[in-house]
Design a protein around this motif. Structure first.
Motif, mmCIF file in Angstrom:
data_model
loop_
_atom_site.group_PDB
_atom_site.id
_atom_site.type_symbol
_atom_site.label_atom_id
_atom_site.label_comp_id
_atom_site.label_asym_id
_atom_site.label_seq_id
_atom_site.Cartn_x
_atom_site.Cartn_y
_atom_site.Cartn_z
ATOM 1 N N LEU A 109 0.835 -1.199 0.000
ATOM 2 C CA LEU A 109 0.000 0.000 0.000
ATOM 3 C C LEU A 109 0.874 1.255 0.000
ATOM 4 O O LEU A 109 0.607 2.221 -0.721
ATOM 5 C CB LEU A 109 -0.897 -0.037 1.236
ATOM 6 C CG LEU A 109 -1.938 1.056 1.335
ATOM 7 C CD1 LEU A 109 -2.999 0.856 0.269
ATOM 8 C CD2 LEU A 109 -2.572 1.063 2.710
ATOM 9 N N LEU A 113 0.832 4.278 -2.537
ATOM 10 C CA LEU A 113 0.478 5.644 -2.151
ATOM 11 C C LEU A 113 1.613 6.610 -2.422
ATOM 12 O O LEU A 113 1.390 7.757 -2.811
ATOM 13 C CB LEU A 113 0.102 5.685 -0.661
ATOM 14 C CG LEU A 113 -1.250 5.098 -0.296
ATOM 15 C CD1 LEU A 113 -1.438 5.147 1.206
ATOM 16 C CD2 LEU A 113 -2.365 5.886 -0.984
ATOM 17 N N GLN A 116 1.748 8.545 -5.498
ATOM 18 C CA GLN A 116 0.789 9.629 -5.679
ATOM 19 C C GLN A 116 1.163 10.897 -4.912
ATOM 20 O O GLN A 116 0.575 11.942 -5.142
ATOM 21 C CB GLN A 116 -0.602 9.184 -5.177
ATOM 22 C CG GLN A 116 -1.016 7.823 -5.609
ATOM 23 C CD GLN A 116 -1.466 7.830 -7.054
ATOM 24 O OE1 GLN A 116 -2.033 8.801 -7.508
ATOM 25 N NE2 GLN A 116 -1.192 6.751 -7.780
ATOM 26 N N LEU A 117 2.090 10.752 -3.981
ATOM 27 C CA LEU A 117 2.352 11.857 -3.056
ATOM 28 C C LEU A 117 3.005 13.027 -3.792
ATOM 29 O O LEU A 117 4.045 12.867 -4.415
ATOM 30 C CB LEU A 117 3.271 11.361 -1.941
ATOM 31 C CG LEU A 117 3.294 12.181 -0.677
ATOM 32 C CD1 LEU A 117 1.940 12.123 0.017
ATOM 33 C CD2 LEU A 117 4.376 11.662 0.259
ATOM 34 N N PRO A 118 2.390 14.224 -3.744
ATOM 35 C CA PRO A 118 3.060 15.365 -4.377
ATOM 36 C C PRO A 118 4.245 15.798 -3.520
ATOM 37 O O PRO A 118 4.113 15.952 -2.305
ATOM 38 C CB PRO A 118 1.964 16.435 -4.385
ATOM 39 C CG PRO A 118 1.023 16.061 -3.306
ATOM 40 C CD PRO A 118 1.128 14.591 -3.084
ATOM 41 N N PHE A 133 7.320 5.602 4.209
ATOM 42 C CA PHE A 133 5.914 5.280 4.429
ATOM 43 C C PHE A 133 5.757 3.915 5.100
ATOM 44 O O PHE A 133 5.029 3.759 6.094
ATOM 45 C CB PHE A 133 5.186 5.235 3.076
ATOM 46 C CG PHE A 133 4.172 6.314 2.935
ATOM 47 C CD1 PHE A 133 3.218 6.496 3.916
ATOM 48 C CD2 PHE A 133 4.159 7.136 1.819
ATOM 49 C CE1 PHE A 133 2.281 7.484 3.775
ATOM 50 C CE2 PHE A 133 3.230 8.141 1.693
ATOM 51 C CZ PHE A 133 2.286 8.320 2.670
#
Lengths: 217, 304, 652
Positions: A109, A113, A116-118, A133
C-alpha cells in the motif's frame, strides 16, 4: 555505486522493519531496531556523497543518530527489559504470522500511495518515500498489535525512523530543524517511557499495558 | 452681572422655599405657622453653635455635609433661572453632570450617615439610595426626552424659549413635568415619599440620616436640602413656564413660578398621605413610565 | 519599537531570574517588581509617543513555517498598553508587600506576574493571528498560575478550573474566527481583507469573536468564571485580572471588528444589548453579595457592560454611516477601559489591605475599619466614588462621554437604533444609581460605624509598601478626572483608527473641558466650605459623645444596620431577576430555640444553566464513557485508520 549503496541501506531498513513484526522475543525486536537505525543513519551520508562532498551537517546528523538510536535508546530499552524481567511478547493482540502478512500488505500500500504523493522536490532515491511510508505503517502496526509496553515503544521507534527518512526529503530546506527536533523528542520519549515502564512494573508487577485500562476514568 | 444675580439667587433664596411650604401646610391645618423666614433664623442659630461628634465617627462624617453642599452649589451653576439668566457654567452635556453632582452629594450624605454606626441612620441611608436609584431612570429619561425634543444637551437651551416646542410636544412635556415633579418630591424626601416633619418614625428617609449632625454641620445639611428642593423645582418651573420676556420680567416670572411650586408642594403635603414604604418603588417606576411615554411621543414626532 | 522590545526583554529576564531566585522570597519578589517597573518606565514613553502623534511602528519577520509575522505598535495598541504597564507596575510593588507578609512559596507568583505582563504586551502588540493567539494562551495560563496561588483551598481550585475551561472554550471560537479572517485576507497578518466579507460571513465571524472575547471580558452570560475567580486570587492579582486582563477581551473585539471590516447593524445592536444586560445584571448581583472581593468582581461585569455599550453603539453608528457619533462612543468606551483599570485595581488593592488586616472580607463581619486604617479607607472611598461615576473623578468623564454618545445617537440614528439608545440611556442611569447604592453599602459596612467582629476591631493600617501603590492609583483617578482636554487629545488617534474620524463633535470636546473645570470648581468650593466650617467651629465647644440617634443609647455593634439589610429594599424590588434564595429556621413554640436566616442570590447563569448542563452532561457522557475503548492499542488503531483514510482520500 552510491546509488546502489543507498538502495541497499533503504531496503535493509525496510526488511528489518518487516522482520521485527515476526519476532516474539523482545530482545530481538530491540536488536532489529538498532540495526535498522544504523541503516537509516547511513542514508543522509549516502545522499550527500551522491551529489558530491560531505557537509558537516550530514556528519553531525549521522553521529547524533548513531549515539542516540544505535547506542542510547537500545541501552535504555534493554535495561528496562532487564528490570521488568520480561523476555517475550506472550500474547500479542494480532498473531505474528498475521501481522507479518498485514505488514507485507501495508508495504505494498505504501509503495502505491507514495507514487501519488506530491513532493516539493525529487527525492534522492525513488525508494526513499515508499520505505519511509512503510516504516511508518509498520511502526503503527507494531503499536496496535502488541500488548507489552516495551514492544510498543519499539513500534514507536520504528515509526520515528520512517519520519526521519521523510525529514531527509527536506534536508535542503530546513538543514537542522526537523532532525534535531525529532531526535530530541525521541530521546525524551524513550526516557519517559523507560521510567513509566519501570513504575508500571513496580506498581502492577508486570508491564502489560492492559493494566492501564483501569485508569480510564 | 447676570452671573452675580444668578449666584445671589442660588445662594440666598433656597431657604425661602421650605418656609413657604410650611406656611401653606399650616394654613391647611388652620394654624398660623412659623414665619416664612424661619429657616434663615435656624441657620443663623446653628452656625453660631458648637458641635458634638459621635466617638464612632471619622473624617467621613465631617466631610459629608461640606461635600453635599459643594456638589449642590456647583449643580446650581448649571441651571438657568429664567430666560435671561442662563446657567453661568452651562455647556453641552451639563444635564449629565447635574444628575451626577446630585449623586455625589447623596453619596457623601449617605456615607456620613453610615459613619455613625446607628441602625436608624443606616436604615435612612438604605432607603435614600434605594429610592434614588429608582428615580434615576425617570430623571434621565426626562432629560433624554427634552434633549431630543429641543436638539440640545444643556439645561439652559433646553429650558428656554420652548414655546414652539410646546406646540409640537405639548402632551409629552406635560408628562415630563409630571415625572420631574415626582422625581423632585422623591429626591427631596417629601410627601408622599417621606414626611419631613416626623422624627423617630420607621418611615423616615432623609431626616433620619442626619440625626447626629449638629451645629454648623447641621446648618450645611438644612441649607443643602433647601438648595436641592430649589434646583429640582427650578427645572419643573422653567419647563412649565415657556414664556420669553425681558430680563427683569423673566426673573420675576421665574421667582413667582418658584413660589407657586412651593405652594403646590405644600398643597400636596397637606392633602396626600405618606405612602407605605413598599408602594414607593411603584410610584417611582410610574414616574419612569411617564417619562418613557413622553420619550416615545417625542421620538415619533421628531422622526415625522 | 526598540523600547517595546527592550521592555519585553526586561520582563523575560525578570521572570527567569525571579524563578531562579525562588528560594529567597524577598529577592525573588523584588526582582519581579523591578522588572515590571523597568518595563513600564521603558515602554510607556514610547507608547505615549505613538499615541500623541508619533509614527506607527512595526517589526516584521518571515518564518518559513508560519509566514509573515509582526509586532505592531499602533495607537489602539498604545492606548491599551499604557494602563497595562502602569497598573502592573503598581500591582507588582503591592504584591511584593502583600506576599512577603504571609508565609508560603512565592517563586511561581513572582515569575508568573512578569510572564503575564509580557504576554499582555505581546497580545496588544501582535501583528498577526498566530502571535496573538500564542500570547493569548500564555496570558491565560500565567493568569491561571497567579490566581491559583492558594490552591490548597477547594474553591480556589474550582474557580481555576472554571476559568481555564471557559476561557479555552472562548479561545476555540477565536481560532475559528481568525481562521475565517485569514482565509479572507489570505494571510495571518492583521491586514484588511482583499474583498469585504459578505454580510453574513462578517456577522458570523463577529459572533465568533464576540463569544471568544466576551468570555474573556466577562460579558453576561459568559461571565460565570469571573465572580468565582477574581475573589480567590491574591489581591494584586485580582486587581490585575479585573483591571487589565479582562480588557484584552475588549481590545480583541475592537481589533477583530477592524479586521472584519464593515459590520451589519445587528452586530452592534447585539453588542449594545449585551452591554445593557451586563451592566444591569452585574450591578444588581454585586448589590446582593456578602463578600467584598466578589462584590468588586461583579462590578467588573457591570463596567464591562458600560464599555460594551460604548463599543456596540460605536459599531452601530459606523454601520449607519454616522462616524461622528461613533467617535464619541468609541472615545467613551476607550476611556472607560483605562478608568476602570485604574479604579478597579485601586479598589481591589484597598480591599486586599483590609483582608490582610482583618483576615476576613465578609462584609458583615467588618465595620469601623476606617478608624484603624484611615489611609486605606480614603483610597477605597476615592475608588468607590470613581467607579460610581461621581464627579470630579475619572469615572465620570468616561461615563459622560458614553451618555453624550447615546444622546447623539438618539438624535441621529435610524429609529430602531434610537429606541435602543434610549433604553441604554435609561439603563445606564439606573446602573449609576445602583452603583452608588452598592458602594455606599460596601464603604459603610466595611469602613464605617463600629467593628462587628474582634478581627475588625484588631485591624492595623497597611504597610507603606502596600499603601504606596494605592496612593499612586488614587492620584491617577483624580488626575484623569481633571484632565478632560488632555484626554481628548490623547483619544484623537485611537478613535480615528476605530471610527475613521477623530473626535470632531464639538459638544463632546467642550463637555470634556467643562467637566474638568467644574471638577476643579467643585473641589475648590468643597475646600472653601470646609475652611468656613473650621472657622465657625474655632470658637465653639466641640465635644465627643456616643452616637445619639434620637437618644437610643444602649446599642451594640451587632445592632448596626448590616450590609445585607442595607441592600435588602433594592433586592426586594429586583427579586424577579435576582432569584433570591432564603434558608431560615423560624421560631416555634413558647420558648423558641436559636433561629437563623440566610439569604443568597446565586448567579442565575451558574445555577440554572451551567450547573444543570454539567450535571446532565455528566450523566449523558457516562453512557459514552461506557463505550470508551479500554486499550491503548484501540486508540492507536483509530489514529492509524484515520491516517490511512486521509491518505486514501488525498492520494488514492
Amino acid at each position: 555505486m552510491t546509488n546502489v549503496a543507498l538502495d541497499i541501506a533503504l531496503i535493509l531498513a525496510l526488511l528489518l522493519g518487516v522482520t521485527s513484526l515476526g519476532t516474539s522475543r523482545i530482545g530481538a525486536a530491540i536488536r532489529y531496531f538498532w540495526m535498522q537505525a544504523a541503516a537509516v543513519a547511513m542514508v543522509p551520508l549516502l545522499i550527500e556523497t551522491r551529489s558530491g562532498g560531505l557537509s558537516v551537517h550530514a556528519w553531525v546528523l549521522f553521529a547524533a543518530t548513531m549515539v542516540l538510536k544505535v547506542w542510547g535508546v537500545p541501552y535504555f530499552l534493554n535495561r528496562s527489559v532487564r528490570e521488568a524481567s520480561v523476555r517475550t511478547e506472550v500474547e500479542p493482540l494480532i498473531g505474528f504470522g498475521v501481522s507479518l502478512m498485514l505488514g507485507a500488505g501495508l508495504v505494498g500500500l505504501s509503495f502505491a500511495l507514495a507514487r501519488q504523493l506530491p513532493l516539493p522536490q525529487r527525492p534522492a532515491s525513488d525508494l526513499l518515500i515508499p520505505v519511509a511510508f512503510s516504516l511508518l505503517m509498520i511502526g503503527l502496526l507494531l503499536i496496535v498489535s502488541r500488548s507489552k509496553a516495551v514492544t510498543q515503544v519499539v513500534g514507536y521507534l520504528v515509526m520515528e525512523n520512517g519520519i526521519f527518512l521523510f525529514g531527509l526529503l527536506l534536508i535542503d530546506v530546513f538543514p537542522y530543524l526537523i532532525e534535531l527536533g525529532v531526535l530530541l523528542d525521541l530521546f525524551v520519549a524513550v526516557f519517559v517511557m523507560g521510567i513509566v515502564i519501570f513504575h508500571i512494573n513496580r506498581a502492577f508487577d508486570h508491564i502489560d499495558s492492559h493494566q492501564l485500562d483501569t485508569l480510564k476514568d | 452681572m447676570r452671573a452675580a444675580l444668578h449666584l445671589a439667587i442660588l445662594l440666598l433664596l433656597p431657604p425661602l422655599l421650605p418656609g413657604i411650604v410650611n406656611r401653606v401646610k399650616a394654613a391647611f391645618a388652620g394654624r398660623r405657622g412659623p414665619p416664612v423666614l424661619q429657616l434663615y433664623f435656624d441657620l443663623w442659630k446653628l452656625v453660631r453653635k458648637g458641635a458634638v461628634y459621635s466617638t464612632a465617627t471619622t473624617w467621613i462624617f465631617r466631610a459629608g455635609p461640606v461635600v453635599t453642599v459643594a456638589a449642590l452649589l456647583v449643580a446650581g451653576l448649571l441651571l438657568p433661572f429664567g430666560g435671561g439668566l442662563p446657567g453661568p457654567a452651562a455647556f453641552a452635556g451639563d444635564v449629565v453632570l447635574f444628575a451626577y453632582l446630585l449623586g455625589a452629594g447623596r453619596f457623601a450624605t449617605v456615607l456620613a450617615a453610615l459613619d455613625t454606626g446607628s441602625s436608624f441612620e443606616g436604615m435612612g441611608a438604605s432607603r435614600e439610595v434605594t429610592f434614588a436609584a429608582l428615580a434615576e431612570p425617570a430623571l434621565f429619561l426626562s432629560i433624554a426626552g427634552l434633549a431630543l425634543a429641543r436638539g440640545t444637551l444643556s439645561w439652559t437651551t433646553m429650558l428656554s424659549g420652548q414655546m414652539p416646542a410646546w406646540h409640537s410636544f405639548g402632551p409629552a412635556f406635560a408628562m415630563l413635568i409630571g415625572a420631574l415633579f415626582l422625581v423632585a418630591l422623591a429626591e427631596n424626601s417629601r410627601i408622599p415619599f417621606d414626611d419631613p416633619n416626623t422624627h423617630l418614625e420607621l418611615t423616615m428617609v432623609h431626616e433620619v440620616m442626619v440625626l447626629d449632625h449638629s451645629g454648623p454641620d447641621f446648618a450645611f445639611i438644612l441649607y443643602g436640602a433647601s438648595i436641592k428642593l430649589f434646583l429640582l423645582g427650578a427645572i419643573v418651573v422653567r419647563l412649565a413656564l415657556p414664556f420669553a420676556a425681558s430680563i427683569p420680567a423673566h426673573v420675576a416670572l421665574f421667582l413667582a413660578g418658584m413660589i407657586v411650586f412651593a405652594v403646590i408642594v405644600g398643597v400636596v403635603e397637606s392633602t396626600f398621605a405618606r405612602l407605605r414604604m413598599n408602594r414607593i418603588p411603584q410610584i417611582l417606576v410610574a414616574a419612569g413610565v411617564f417619562a418613557a411615554l413622553a420619550m416615545a411621543v417625542i421620538l415619533i414626532r421628531v422622526n415625522g | 519599537m526598540t523600547a517595546m522590545l527592550a521592555a519585553m526583554g526586561i520582563l523575560a529576564a525578570a521572570a527567569g531570574s525571579s524563578a531562579l531566585l525562588a528560594r529567597r522570597r524577598s529577592w525573588s519578589l523584588t526582582v519581579s517588581a523591578a522588572g515590571c517597573i523597568a518595563a513600564a518606565a521603558v515602554a510607556m514613553p514610547a507608547a505615549l509617543r505613538v499615541l500623541l502623534g508619533g509614527a506607527m511602528q512595526t517589526v516584521s519577520w518571515t518564518n518559513p513555517v508560519t509566514g509573515s509575522q509582526a509586532l505592531v505598535l499602533d495607537p489602539l495598541a498604545a492606548w491599551f498598553l499604557i494602563p497595562v504597564l502602569f497598573i502592573s507596575a503598581a500591582c507588582s510593588v503591592y504584591g511584593r508587600g502583600y506576599l512577603l507578609s504571609a508565609d508560603g512559596r512565592v517563586g511561581t507568583q513572582a515569575a508568573a506576574l512578569d510572564v503575564l505582563v509580557l504576554s499582555l504586551m505581546t497580545v496588544f502588540l501582535a501583528g498577526d493571528a498566530l502571535l496573538f493567539l500564542a500570547a493569548w494562551e500564555v496570558m491565560t495560563l500565567s493568569a491561571f498560575l497567579l490566581l491559583t496561588h492558594e490552591h490548597a483551598r477547594m474553591e480556589v481550585r474550582r474557580a481555576g478550573m472554571l476559568y481555564i475551561v471557559l476561557t479555552h472554550a472562548g479561545t476555540s471560537c477565536l481560532l475559528a474566527m481568525f481562521a475565517g479572517i485569514a482565509a479572507g485576507a489570505a494571510t495571518l497578518r492583521f491586514v484588511a481583507p482583499h474583498l469585504p466579507f459578505a454580510t453574513g460571513t462578517a456577522a458570523g465571524l463577529f459572533a465568533l469573536g464576540a463569544i471568544g472575547f466576551g468570555c474573556k471580558a466577562g460579558a453576561w452570560p459568559l461571565h460565570v468564571w469571573l465572580p468565582a475567580a477574581h475573589p480567590v486570587a491574591p489581591s494584586h492579582v485580582s486587581a490585575l485580572l479585573s483591571g487589565v486582563v479582562i480588557k484584552t477581551g475588549i481590545y480583541g473585539l475592537l481589533r477583530a471588528s477592524l479586521l472584519i471590516g464593515p459590520l451589519p447593524m445587528a452586530c452592534g445592536a447585539a453588542l449594545l444589548g449585551i452591554g445593557i444586560l451586563s451592566a444591569l445584571l452585574g450591578v444588581l448581583a454585586a448589590l446582593a453579595q456578602h463578600e467584598l472581593k466578589t462584590l468588586l468582581a461583579w462590578h467588573s461585569i457591570e463596567n464591562i457592560g458600560i464599555i460594551l455599550i460604548g463599543v456596540g453603539l460605536g459599531s452601530m453608528a459606523l454601520s449607519a454611516g454616522r462616524p461622528a457619533v461613533a467617535a464619541i462612543a468609541f472615545a467613551g468606551a476607550l476611556l472607560h477601559v483605562v478608568n476602570h483599570a485604574l479604579f478597579k485595581s485601586l479598589l481591589f488593592l484597598s480591599a486586599g489591605a483590609v483582608g490582610k488586616a482583618c483576615h476576613t472580607l465578609q462584609i458583615d463581619r467588618l465595620g469601623g475599619v476606617a478608624r484603624a486604617m484611615p489611609r486605606t479607607a480614603l483610597s477605597f472611598v476615592i475608588g468607590a466614588a470613581a467607579i460610581c461615576g461621581l464627579p470630579p473623578l475619572n469615572g465620570f468623564v468616561s461615563e459622560f462621554l458614553v451618555y453624550m454618545a447615546l444622546l447623539a445617537a438618539c438624535a441621529a440614528m435610524p429609529v430602531t437604533a434610537r429606541a435602543e439608545a434610549v433604553l441604554a440611556f435609561a439603563a445606564l442611569a439606573c446602573v449609576g444609581g445602583l452603583a452608588v447604592a452598592c458602594f455606599a453599602k460596601a464603604c459603610g459596612a466595611v469602613f464605617l460605624g463600629a467593628p462587628r467582629s474582634p478581627q475588625a476591631a484588631a485591624a492595623r493600617e497597611a504597610p507603606r509598601a502596600m499603601l504606596g501603590p494605592m496612593w499612586v492609583l488614587a492620584l491617577a483617578c483624580a488626575a484623569l478626572g481633571l484632565a478632560g482636554p488632555a484626554i481628548a487629545g490623547a483619544l484623537e488617534r485611537p478613535v480615528r483608527q476605530l471610527g475613521g474620524v477623530p473626535l470632531t463633535d464639538t459638544s463632546a470636546r467642550e463637555g470634556l473641558a467643562a467637566t474638568a473645570i467644574l471638577g476643579g470648581v467643585l473641589i475648590a468650593v468643597a475646600f472653601a466650605l470646609a475652611a468656613l466650617r473650621r472657622l465657625l467651629l474655632r470658637r465653639q465647644a466641640v465635644s465627643a459623645s456616643g452616637t445619639w440617634a434620637c437618644g437610643y443609647p444602649a446599642t451594640t455593634p451587632a445592632m448596626q444596620y448590616t450590609a445585607a439589610s442595607f441592600a435588602r429594599p433594592l433586592i426586594a424590588v429586583f427579586r424577579g431577576v435576582l432569584f433570591l434564595e432564603r434558608h431560615d429556621t423560624r421560631p416555634a413554640g413558647a420558648f423558641p430555640d436559636a433561629v437563623a436566616l440566610e439569604e443568597h442570590c446565586p448567579d442565575p447563569v451558574d445555577r440554572f444553566v451551567l450547573e444543570p448542563a454539567l450535571h446532565h452532561g455528566g450523566m449523558a457522557l457516562a453512557l459514552v464513557r461506557r463505550a470508551q475503548p479500554t486499550r491503548v492499542q484501540s486508540y492507536v488503531l483509530a489514529i492509524f485508520a484515520a491516517l490511512l483514510a486521509l491518505l486514501w482520500w488525498r492520494l488514492g
